[in-house]
Design a protein around this motif. Structure first.
Motif, PDB file in Angstrom:
ATOM      1  N   GLU A 351       0.844  -1.198   0.000  1.00 27.09           N
ATOM      2  CA  GLU A 351       0.000   0.000   0.000  1.00 27.09           C
ATOM      3  C   GLU A 351       0.877   1.245   0.000  1.00 27.09           C
ATOM      4  N   HIS A 352       0.578   2.156  -0.922  1.00 28.86           N
ATOM      5  CA  HIS A 352       1.275   3.439  -1.033  1.00 28.86           C
ATOM      6  C   HIS A 352       0.263   4.562  -0.825  1.00 28.86           C
ATOM      7  N   PRO A 353       0.738   5.760  -0.505  1.00 26.97           N
ATOM      8  CA  PRO A 353      -0.175   6.902  -0.591  1.00 26.97           C
ATOM      9  C   PRO A 353      -0.613   7.056  -2.055  1.00 26.97           C
ATOM     10  N   GLN A 354      -1.908   7.259  -2.283  1.00 26.22           N
ATOM     11  CA  GLN A 354      -2.390   7.378  -3.665  1.00 26.22           C
ATOM     12  C   GLN A 354      -1.731   8.565  -4.383  1.00 26.22           C
ATOM     13  N   SER A 359       1.533  10.840  -8.732  1.00 24.65           N
ATOM     14  CA  SER A 359       2.637  11.651  -9.256  1.00 24.65           C
ATOM     15  C   SER A 359       3.655  10.781  -9.998  1.00 24.65           C
ATOM     16  N   ILE A 360       3.827   9.527  -9.578  1.00 22.91           N
ATOM     17  CA  ILE A 360       4.728   8.647 -10.364  1.00 22.91           C
ATOM     18  C   ILE A 360       4.174   8.485 -11.785  1.00 22.91           C
ATOM     19  N   GLN A 361       2.861   8.305 -11.862  1.00 21.55           N
ATOM     20  CA  GLN A 361       2.263   7.989 -13.173  1.00 21.55           C
ATOM     21  C   GLN A 361       2.006   9.220 -14.037  1.00 21.55           C
ATOM     22  N   TYR A 362       1.629  10.340 -13.394  1.00 20.23           N
ATOM     23  CA  TYR A 362       1.139  11.474 -14.188  1.00 20.23           C
ATOM     24  C   TYR A 362       2.022  12.721 -14.137  1.00 20.23           C
ATOM     25  N   SER A 363       3.025  12.738 -13.299  1.00 14.18           N
ATOM     26  CA  SER A 363       3.834  13.954 -13.084  1.00 14.18           C
ATOM     27  C   SER A 363       2.921  15.140 -12.732  1.00 14.18           C
ATOM     28  N   GLU A 364       3.023  16.275 -13.488  1.00 12.00           N
ATOM     29  CA  GLU A 364       2.271  17.496 -13.088  1.00 12.00           C
ATOM     30  C   GLU A 364       0.750  17.281 -13.149  1.00 12.00           C
ATOM     31  N   VAL A 378      -8.045   8.355 -11.224  1.00  7.17           N
ATOM     32  CA  VAL A 378      -7.092   8.062 -10.164  1.00  7.17           C
ATOM     33  C   VAL A 378      -6.095   7.046 -10.730  1.00  7.17           C
ATOM     34  N   ALA A 379      -4.796   7.297 -10.502  1.00  6.83           N
ATOM     35  CA  ALA A 379      -3.788   6.482 -11.203  1.00  6.83           C
ATOM     36  C   ALA A 379      -3.719   5.056 -10.659  1.00  6.83           C
ATOM     37  N   ASP A 380      -3.544   4.123 -11.576  1.00  3.80           N
ATOM     38  CA  ASP A 380      -3.292   2.737 -11.170  1.00  3.80           C
ATOM     39  C   ASP A 380      -1.939   2.322 -11.734  1.00  3.80           C
ATOM     40  N   TYR A 381      -1.583   1.095 -11.560  1.00  9.01           N
ATOM     41  CA  TYR A 381      -0.386   0.561 -12.205  1.00  9.01           C
ATOM     42  C   TYR A 381      -0.545  -0.935 -12.382  1.00  9.01           C
ATOM     43  N   LYS A 382       0.245  -1.456 -13.289  1.00  6.66           N
ATOM     44  CA  LYS A 382       0.261  -2.891 -13.512  1.00  6.66           C
ATOM     45  C   LYS A 382       1.699  -3.229 -13.836  1.00  6.66           C
ATOM     46  N   LYS A 541      12.249   0.263 -10.790  1.00  7.22           N
ATOM     47  CA  LYS A 541      12.897   0.853 -11.971  1.00  7.22           C
ATOM     48  C   LYS A 541      11.834   1.336 -12.955  1.00  7.22           C
ATOM     49  N   GLU A 542      10.728   0.597 -13.005  1.00  2.00           N
ATOM     50  CA  GLU A 542       9.654   0.978 -13.922  1.00  2.00           C
ATOM     51  C   GLU A 542       8.819   2.122 -13.339  1.00  2.00           C
ATOM     52  N   LEU A 543       8.625   2.102 -12.036  1.00  2.00           N
ATOM     53  CA  LEU A 543       7.825   3.131 -11.359  1.00  2.00           C
ATOM     54  C   LEU A 543       8.732   3.769 -10.305  1.00  2.00           C
ATOM     55  N   PRO A 544       9.604   4.703 -10.687  1.00  2.00           N
ATOM     56  CA  PRO A 544      10.576   5.225  -9.720  1.00  2.00           C
ATOM     57  C   PRO A 544       9.870   5.868  -8.522  1.00  2.00           C
ATOM     58  N   GLY A 545      10.250   5.411  -7.338  1.00  2.00           N
ATOM     59  CA  GLY A 545       9.584   5.895  -6.120  1.00  2.00           C
ATOM     60  C   GLY A 545       8.710   4.811  -5.498  1.00  2.00           C
TER      61      GLY A 545
END
Ligand code: FAD
Length: 619
Positions: A351-354, A359-364, A378-382, A541-545
């Motif tokens: 679990e991460h803060p959303q 911000s990892i996925q969308y930047s600004e 709301v950003a997701d990831y796979k 490496k794929e999702l820095p942070g």
């Protein structure tokens, strides 16, 4: 290149139409906006976008694409263009459309306007008329309709009951849990007062395991197949927002699922389906290798308690009990039903803060998410990696000695919460859920590694149920590590990698029943832990942070899919070892997720109706 035939009467499908995020009206808008017309005009080489008639276009898919390779995040559309409606344009403006014909690499022609087949259409084509009368749909049936029990009211059971009920079988739907109204109260008692009802919880009850869930309707079985579309359209009929038919990553959320299931129930009742809640299948009535019925009891009785048991006779039994019904697997084993162990995956939930994931996925652009209220989803990831086996693959410091296996994120819940999916207080397992707006401040996802049946060797004495015992072992360990009372063992991801106990001040967790700092790196056998560590480094490496002291791992995620498959005939869905038994859905090992389970239920409904001579259409 798709060949174009009969153009005047048809539709053209235009795909990969990209509208920059800053121009698009936002994730909830599924109409045809001017920026979309501009994208269409560009691809058609039509000079004046606003002159294109909006009504000639229907959005069939809309996805958000924020991949870093793009100059700017964009909404990506697939649109059907009704050529007839376009022909109402001034002939001169139309001229250049014919000029396009030789260059149509990007256009896919759809001949049939009704290609998205309605479930009802399919049913009507194949129904068989027999004597008698059924006022609900005008069809006529014989007095003696075949009696079918559908056990389990998850997506597979509901869709099987719907098809069979529509076609004319006399259906009884048997569910150990409670209807959604009472189930909601039982889940409330669990989350607030730590009272676990063994029969009405996150896994058991009306709607099945996916009811208090994120309600993701993504599936790997072909988003555009007629069967998936039929399921989605049926859900929309029962109250799901129509966006699910268009959205590239459709999801419902618990608040939308609950009323939908209530509508589904009322429809089934109107069809004449007899629904028995709080009724548990305890045994099968078998005579001469054929199922003749079921033994059920009031689900509040302990399994094995024979008082109150009732025998009900049926011509066929559809088994749609999900993969948490371990008592049912044991009962099947006693009847020597053919089952085979199957690979699945185990791991932990991170679990991460959303906001961090946004911000990892969308930047600004992350500012525009606004807890699900904004224009941007709301950003997701796979993430998925194959670890081990490749000596050149040195992406992770944990790589050496890691055995080959796949590691991946699973059931990611943006803006969601971690929930308890145990059905028994001595075993602890978790999953994720969300509400439709995905507004919580956390993002959770399972991180799992595949395990194959040869790893269950130490549980060999349990025969085909070795995988079930393997799951149980780690659920028990997790319960012990948490110290009981449904407290979940947890560890910062950084400490999991360093193999140290996190201090007592863990990051806040969405899990409501409490977390305890624990040595999760000791929970699984070393090879599984290593694979998890290795893949987490690669995911970063794929999702820095991704690796941060704010990320918390929770234990344990074991019920990713069924550890066993109940063997069945491919065309009829009938058990290979017991006539009249139809194992379906996730518990039988033929589906994984809400939509694929529903599709399997629908498929089985038709197949069984054919066996019962109620249906002559294609399956
Ligand atoms: P189930 O949904 O498990 O239904 C089985 C039903 O049978 C249950 O209602 C149970 O009470 C009943 N039953 C069991 N034993 C008996 C018995 N002896 N007698 C009578 N009734 C019995 N999938 C997605 O696609 N998207 C998601 O976002 C998603 N999120 C999830 C979140 C959570 C918390 C969980 C637990 C699962 C989630 N899943 C999700 C997985 C999804 O719920 C399942 O894949 C799907 O529900 C399987 O459907 P099914 O009909 O095969 O079985």
């Amino acid at each position: 290149k798709t060949k174009i035939r009969n153009r005047e009467e048809g539709y053209w499908r235009l795909s990969k139409l990209s509208v920059p995020a800053h121009k698009d009206p936002g994730k909830d808008f599924i109409g045809v906006s001017l920026p979309l017309l501009e994208a269409i005009a560009k691809i058609l080489k039509f000079p004046v976008a606003p002159m294109l008639p909006e009504e000639a276009f229907t959005v069939v898919r809309k996805s958000f694409d924020a991949r870093k390779v793009l100059k700017e995040p964009a909404f990506v559309y697939t649109v059907d263009m009704d050529v007839k409606k376009l022909l109402h344009l001034e002939p001169r403006t139309w001229d250049f459309i014919s000029y396009l014909e030789p260059k149509l690499g990007f256009v896919e022609y759809r001949e049939d306007e009704n290609a998205l087949t309605d479930l009802v259409d399919i049913l009507d084509k194949g129904k068989v008329k027999i004597d008698g009368s059924n006022p609900s749909n005008g069809f006529t049936y014989s007095e003696k309709r075949p009696r079918v029990a559908v056990v389990g009211s998850g997506p597979s059971g509901l869709f099987a009951a719907l098809v069979l009920g529509e076609i004319g079988a006399d259906v009884t739907l048997i569910e150990r849990g409670q209807p959604v109204e009472q189930r909601g109260r039982d889940i409330g008692a669990l989350v607030v007062r730590k009272i676990l009802s063994s029969e009405s919880n996150f896994c058991f009850g009306e709607g099945g395991a996916g009811t208090w869930s994120d309600g993701k309707l993504v599936t790997r079985i072909g988003r555009n197949s007629d069967s998936v579309q039929a399921v989605l359209k049926t859900l929309a009929q029962f109250g799901a927002p129509p966006n699910i038919l268009v959205d590239g990553k459709p999801h419902l959320g618990t608040d939308k699922l609950v009323p939908l299931l209530r509508n589904f129930r009322h429809y089934l009742l109107d069809l004449g389906v007899d629904i028995k809640f709080n009724t548990r299948l305890d045994n099968l009535v078998v005579e001469n290798g054929q199922v003749k019925g079921v033994v059920v009891s009031n689900a509040k009785n302990e399994p094995g308690c024979n008082s109150d048991q009732e025998k009900l006779l049926f011509d066929a039994v559809v088994l749609a009990v999900g993969h948490s019904a371990r008592d049912v697997y044991s009962m099947l084993l006693q009847h020597n039903i053919e089952m085979v162990p199957k690979n699945f995956a185990v791991g932990l939930r991170i679990e991460h803060p959303q906001e961090l994931i946004n911000s990892i996925q969308y930047s600004e652009l992350a500012n525009e998410v606004q807890a699900g209220r904004g224009r941007i989803p709301v950003a997701d990831y796979k993430v998925a990696k194959y670890v081990g086996g490749d000596k050149f693959n040195t992406e992770s410091s944990f790589e050496s000695g890691v055995e080959n296996r796949s590691c991946y994120s699973f059931c990611m819940c943006p803006g969601g919460q971690v929930v308890l999916t145990s059905t028994n207080p001595s075993e602890l397992c978790i999953n994720g859920m969300s509400f439709s707006r995905r507004a919580s401040k956390w993002a959770n996802s399972a991180l799992v590694v595949t395990v194959s049946s040869d790893e269950f060797d130490s549980f060999r004495s349990h025969g085909p149920l070795a995988g079930v015992e393997f799951q149980r072992e780690f659920e028990r360990r997790a319960a012990e590590m948490g110290g009981g009372n449904f407290v979940v063992p947890a560890q910062r991801v950084t400490d999991f990698l360093a193999e140290t106990l996190s201090g007592t001040s863990l990051p806040a967790s969405s899990y409501r029943l409490g977390v305890k700092a624990s040595r999760l790196h000791n929970l699984f056998p070393a090879h599984i832990t290593k694979a998890l560590q290795c893949s987490i480094e690669m995911f970063d490496k794929e999702l820095p942070g991704f690796i941060t002291t704010d990320a918390l791992l929770h234990g344990v995620e074991t019920r990713t899919s069924s550890p066993v498959q109940i063997s069945r005939q491919a065309d009829t869905c009938e058990s290979t070892s017991l006539k009249g038994l139809y194992p379906i859905g996730e518990g039988a090992g033929y589906a994984g997720g809400i939509v694929s389970a529903a599709v399997d239920g629908m498929f089985c409904g038709f197949a069984l109706a054919k066996e019962l001579s109620l249906y002559r259409g294609d399956v």
